[in-house]
Motif scaffolding. Structure first.
Motif, PDB file in Angstrom:
ATOM      1  N   MET A 108       0.840  -1.204   0.000  1.00 26.24           N
ATOM      2  CA  MET A 108       0.000   0.000   0.000  1.00 26.24           C
ATOM      3  C   MET A 108       0.876   1.256   0.000  1.00 26.24           C
ATOM      4  SD  MET A 108      -3.126   1.115   2.499  1.00 26.24           S
ATOM      5  CE  MET A 108      -2.191   0.883   3.959  1.00 26.24           C
ATOM      6  N   LYS A 109       0.496   2.234  -0.809  1.00 32.91           N
ATOM      7  CA  LYS A 109       1.279   3.465  -0.910  1.00 32.91           C
ATOM      8  C   LYS A 109       1.121   4.303   0.351  1.00 32.91           C
ATOM      9  CE  LYS A 109       1.215   3.931  -5.898  1.00 32.91           C
ATOM     10  NZ  LYS A 109       0.571   4.583  -7.015  1.00 32.91           N
ATOM     11  N   LYS A 110       2.174   5.102   0.629  1.00 34.12           N
ATOM     12  CA  LYS A 110       2.198   5.940   1.834  1.00 34.12           C
ATOM     13  C   LYS A 110       1.041   6.940   1.847  1.00 34.12           C
ATOM     14  CE  LYS A 110       6.384   7.224   4.310  1.00 34.12           C
ATOM     15  NZ  LYS A 110       7.649   7.931   4.183  1.00 34.12           N
ATOM     16  N   ASP A 111       0.819   7.609   0.689  1.00 39.25           N
ATOM     17  CA  ASP A 111      -0.223   8.640   0.648  1.00 39.25           C
ATOM     18  C   ASP A 111      -1.617   8.050   0.857  1.00 39.25           C
ATOM     19  OD1 ASP A 111       0.064   7.423  -1.850  1.00 39.25           O
ATOM     20  OD2 ASP A 111      -0.905   9.094  -2.887  1.00 39.25           O
ATOM     21  N   VAL A 112      -1.824   6.819   0.331  1.00 42.78           N
ATOM     22  CA  VAL A 112      -3.117   6.149   0.521  1.00 42.78           C
ATOM     23  C   VAL A 112      -3.309   5.830   2.006  1.00 42.78           C
ATOM     24  CG1 VAL A 112      -4.494   4.091  -0.052  1.00 42.78           C
ATOM     25  CG2 VAL A 112      -3.086   5.182  -1.805  1.00 42.78           C
ATOM     26  N   PHE A 113      -2.225   5.369   2.653  1.00 43.15           N
ATOM     27  CA  PHE A 113      -2.293   5.023   4.069  1.00 43.15           C
ATOM     28  C   PHE A 113      -2.626   6.264   4.910  1.00 43.15           C
ATOM     29  CE2 PHE A 113      -0.208   4.547   8.240  1.00 43.15           C
ATOM     30  CZ  PHE A 113      -0.898   3.451   8.702  1.00 43.15           C
ATOM     31  N   PHE A 114      -1.960   7.377   4.624  1.00 39.04           N
ATOM     32  CA  PHE A 114      -2.214   8.596   5.397  1.00 39.04           C
ATOM     33  C   PHE A 114      -3.621   9.145   5.140  1.00 39.04           C
ATOM     34  CE2 PHE A 114       2.501   8.819   5.770  1.00 39.04           C
ATOM     35  CZ  PHE A 114       2.539   8.741   7.156  1.00 39.04           C
ATOM     36  N   LYS A 115      -4.081   8.983   3.902  1.00 37.51           N
ATOM     37  CA  LYS A 115      -5.428   9.430   3.564  1.00 37.51           C
ATOM     38  C   LYS A 115      -6.461   8.636   4.377  1.00 37.51           C
ATOM     39  CE  LYS A 115      -5.771  10.679  -0.827  1.00 37.51           C
ATOM     40  NZ  LYS A 115      -5.913  10.396  -2.251  1.00 37.51           N
ATOM     41  N   ARG A 116      -6.197   7.332   4.436  1.00 36.96           N
ATOM     42  CA  ARG A 116      -7.062   6.444   5.214  1.00 36.96           C
ATOM     43  C   ARG A 116      -7.037   6.810   6.709  1.00 36.96           C
ATOM     44  NH1 ARG A 116      -8.630   1.188   2.950  1.00 36.96           N
ATOM     45  NH2 ARG A 116      -6.996   0.858   1.441  1.00 36.96           N
ATOM     46  N   MET A 117      -5.820   7.052   7.226  1.00 37.08           N
ATOM     47  CA  MET A 117      -5.652   7.419   8.635  1.00 37.08           C
ATOM     48  C   MET A 117      -6.457   8.681   8.941  1.00 37.08           C
ATOM     49  SD  MET A 117      -3.279   5.787  10.660  1.00 37.08           S
ATOM     50  CE  MET A 117      -2.193   6.944  11.478  1.00 37.08           C
ATOM     51  N   LYS A 118      -6.352   9.655   8.035  1.00 35.66           N
ATOM     52  CA  LYS A 118      -7.040  10.934   8.216  1.00 35.66           C
ATOM     53  C   LYS A 118      -8.557  10.716   8.240  1.00 35.66           C
ATOM     54  CE  LYS A 118      -7.586  15.314   5.863  1.00 35.66           C
ATOM     55  NZ  LYS A 118      -7.442  15.953   4.569  1.00 35.66           N
ATOM     56  N   MET A 119      -9.018   9.901   7.276  1.00 38.59           N
ATOM     57  CA  MET A 119     -10.453   9.641   7.163  1.00 38.59           C
ATOM     58  C   MET A 119     -10.999   8.980   8.425  1.00 38.59           C
ATOM     59  SD  MET A 119     -12.291   7.349   4.310  1.00 38.59           S
ATOM     60  CE  MET A 119     -13.836   6.599   4.754  1.00 38.59           C
ATOM     61  N   TYR A 120     -10.281   7.955   8.925  1.00 36.80           N
ATOM     62  CA  TYR A 120     -10.781   7.264  10.114  1.00 36.80           C
ATOM     63  C   TYR A 120     -10.532   8.063  11.386  1.00 36.80           C
ATOM     64  CZ  TYR A 120     -12.283   3.537   7.204  1.00 36.80           C
ATOM     65  OH  TYR A 120     -12.957   2.848   6.235  1.00 36.80           O
ATOM     66  N   GLY A 121      -9.552   8.957  11.358  1.00 33.76           N
ATOM     67  CA  GLY A 121      -9.361   9.891  12.473  1.00 33.76           C
ATOM     68  C   GLY A 121     -10.566  10.810  12.578  1.00 33.76           C
ATOM     69  N   ILE A 122     -11.006  11.322  11.426  1.00 32.73           N
ATOM     70  CA  ILE A 122     -12.186  12.200  11.391  1.00 32.73           C
ATOM     71  C   ILE A 122     -13.422  11.413  11.828  1.00 32.73           C
ATOM     72  CG2 ILE A 122     -13.710  13.552   9.875  1.00 32.73           C
ATOM     73  CD1 ILE A 122     -11.139  14.170   8.187  1.00 32.73           C
ATOM     74  N   SER A 123     -13.545  10.177  11.315  1.00 31.30           N
ATOM     75  CA  SER A 123     -14.731   9.371  11.663  1.00 31.30           C
ATOM     76  C   SER A 123     -14.762   9.080  13.161  1.00 31.30           C
ATOM     77  CB  SER A 123     -14.777   8.097  10.820  1.00 31.30           C
ATOM     78  OG  SER A 123     -14.187   7.033  11.473  1.00 31.30           O
ATOM     79  N   CYS A 124     -13.574   8.932  13.785  1.00 32.06           N
ATOM     80  CA  CYS A 124     -13.499   8.703  15.234  1.00 32.06           C
ATOM     81  C   CYS A 124     -14.054   9.928  15.979  1.00 32.06           C
ATOM     82  CB  CYS A 124     -12.055   8.425  15.637  1.00 32.06           C
ATOM     83  SG  CYS A 124     -11.796   8.306  17.398  1.00 32.06           S
TER      84      CYS A 124
END
Lengths: 157, 145
Positions: free
Chosen positions: A1-17
């Protein structure tokens, strides 16, 4: 998995939290359930609620990564909702019921947290949906503006 | 904005130089207009080669390692690879929307955000193309978002 995809995902689930914690707190306050479900002290109860929301976000991040390594979200199918609801249900019922003792898992009382978790899940989903619709609206506004510029340019020529 | 025109027989090709502090909306519009009226591409039609304006192309697509240019009514084949076309069209109104497709945003009618992170582009001729989620940020950037 690419770094930018991982950070995008982290950001999205951080917001969802953050959204799920806010929505859950609001529901508990509005229904005045906090006094019965989380009777020990407010500070500890809120911390427990935040911890549950964090675990949910991490679980969703893991299942989403397994299901679709390429992007931040997956195909919206009945399976998508089922996995999502399970991601929420396991920490709420497991941690809230067994670990923190918010409710009795083996009585009819369990119906209340189930209803609340469903409301929270769909509220978070709706928030993301509204955000996507806003992006769509803004893009279409810019496309219309561009079309007008091209039209004027063609008329001038 | 200052406009300076130097006319001399020594120039073999018309050249546009833009000197600016940054590319704002106004400068971008000038670039787009220049690109729209000047860029051409060699295509094949009925075995013969011909030049068409890139602005008349709705999108470029690669099918079975062959490239095609889709215009309003015609489809032309090209000898160039998709990445070569992409390089050639850099800075123009074309943007990569999937592994196999480069779209001209000037022929867009509207877009629809899909729930799986992809987008659907509706073209002025009624055709629909899918913008893959990997290319969505680049697509949005093209509109300054």
């Amino acid at each position: 998995m690419k770094k930018d995809v991982f950070f995008k995902r982290m950001k999205m689930y951080g917001i969802s939290c953050c959204i799920s914690y806010t929505v859950a707190s609001l529901i508990l306050s509005a229904l005045n359930i906090g006094s019965t479900l989380m009777e020990s002290n407010v500070w500890l109860s809120n911390l427990q609620l935040l911890l549950v929301c964090l675990v949910i976000a991490v679980l969703m991040l893991i299942t989403d990564t397994i299901r679709d390594p390429e992007g931040p979200t997956s195909q919206v199918t009945p399976g998508y909702f089922l996995v999502g609801i399970l991601d929420v249900a396991v920490p709420v019922l497991g941690m809230g019921g067994f670990l923190f003792g918010w409710f009795d898992v083996f009585t009819v009382q369990i119906i209340y947290p189930i209803c609340i978790l469903l409301v929270v899940y769909f509220a978070v989903f709706a928030m993301f949906y509204i955000n996507k619709k806003n992006i769509e609206k803004e893009l279409n506004r810019r496309i219309s503006k561009r079309k007008e510029v091209i039209k004027n340019d063609e008329q001038d020529n | 904005m200052k406009i300076k025109i130097e006319q001399d027989a020594v120039y073999k090709e018309t050249e546009i130089d833009i000197r600016c502090r940054s590319i704002d909306d106004q400068v971008q519009q000038i670039i787009d207009i220049a690109n729209r009226s000047t860029k051409t591409i060699a295509v094949k039609a009925d075995g013969a080669s011909k030049m068409i304006k890139t602005q008349s192309v709705y999108y470029f697509e690669s099918v079975d390692e062959k490239s095609f240019a889709y215009c309003k009514e015609n489809v032309y084949s090209l000898d160039m690879k998709l990445y070569e076309i992409e390089q050639m069209l850099e800075g123009s109104s074309f943007v990569r929307i999937s592994k196999a497709c480069i779209l001209n945003i000037d022929v867009l009618d509207s877009v629809k955000v899909l729930m799986n992170g992809k987008m659907e582009a509706l073209l002025q001729n009624g055709e629909k193309l899918v913008i893959n989620r990997h290319y969505v940020p680049g697509f949005k950037k093209k509109f300054g978002m």
